[in-house]
Design an enzyme around this catalytic site. Structure first.
Site, PDB file in Angstrom:
ATOM      1  N   SER A 207      -5.989   2.035 -27.861  1.00  0.00           N
ATOM      2  CA  SER A 207      -5.511   0.815 -28.523  1.00  0.00           C
ATOM      3  C   SER A 207      -4.664  -0.095 -27.649  1.00  0.00           C
ATOM      4  CB  SER A 207      -4.749   1.161 -29.800  1.00  0.00           C
ATOM      5  OG  SER A 207      -5.675   1.468 -30.816  1.00  0.00           O
TER       6      SER A 207
ATOM      7  N   LYS B 130      -5.694  -3.674 -26.950  1.00  0.00           N
ATOM      8  CA  LYS B 130      -5.366  -4.812 -27.803  1.00  0.00           C
ATOM      9  C   LYS B 130      -4.378  -5.780 -27.165  1.00  0.00           C
ATOM     10  CE  LYS B 130      -6.757  -2.373 -31.911  1.00  0.00           C
ATOM     11  NZ  LYS B 130      -6.601  -0.973 -32.201  1.00  0.00           N
TER      12      LYS B 130
ATOM     13  N   SER C 259      -2.474  -2.305 -35.376  1.00  0.00           N
ATOM     14  CA  SER C 259      -3.512  -1.819 -34.465  1.00  0.00           C
ATOM     15  C   SER C 259      -4.882  -1.909 -35.129  1.00  0.00           C
ATOM     16  CB  SER C 259      -3.215  -0.390 -34.009  1.00  0.00           C
ATOM     17  OG  SER C 259      -4.046  -0.038 -32.920  1.00  0.00           O
TER      18      SER C 259
END
Length: 180
Positions: free
Chosen positions: A48, A51, A103
């Site tokens: 993640s 991102k 997220s």
């Protein structure tokens, strides 16, 4: 697994920190100087933390007040989600908050479709941004970080992406927000 810290006006590290991550780096964000590292240049999946680049590319290519219609392909994405629905209208800024605070994988894809029309085209933009930053050990396949054979970075290059993102006022505001 990465542990990364971006420090501005970093203090001198006098003792070796205890770190459980396989790769880690602490840099001075102003100079890029490495203050601590452990396998900081080893390629690894970035999950993640992808991102961060998604937000950076989105913020550089679409105004936060833009209202977008959620592409049906962004609905029902595996993993973390804010449960977007087909053709829902939402601002880019709201998607950015969902991306960084929740997220949300669906928000990542919604941003990618809004900015570039496809996941592949958005990943190309992410890779172009990585190249512009001088990164040579980073490659993106998608905007959310779900595993991919050619989706990787290093702790060091991830710290450079984070340092660049923190230069953006909106990004800094979003990631310093506790709840939205």
């Amino acid at each position: 697994v990465f542990v990364w810290l971006v420090l501005s006006l970093a203090p001198v590290i006098q003792a070796t920190p205890t770190v459980s991550a396989q790769s880690a780096v602490v840099i001075d964000a102003d100079t890029g100087k490495i203050l601590y590292e452990r396998d900081a240049h080893q390629r690894r999946g970035m999950a993640s933390t992808t991102k961060i680049m998604t937000a950076l590319v989105a913020m550089e290519n679409i105004a936060p007040e833009t209202v977008v219609s959620v592409d049906p392909r962004a609905c029902g994405v595996e993993g973390s989600s804010i449960y977007l629905f087909e053709n829902e209208t939402i601002t880019v800024e709201t998607l950015l908050y969902a991306l960084m605070l929740q997220s949300a994988n669906d928000a990542a894809e919604a941003l990618a479709y809004a900015v570039a029309g496809s996941i592949e085209a958005f990943a190309d933009m992410m890779n172009a941004k990585a190249a512009a930053l001088g990164l040579t050990a980073t490659h993106f396949e998608n905007p959310h970080g779900l595993d991919g054979e050619t989706h990787y970075t290093t702790a060091y290059e991830l710290s450079l992406i984070a340092a660049e993102a923190l230069e953006n006022e909106l990004f800094a505001k979003i990631v310093s927000t506790e709840k939205k």
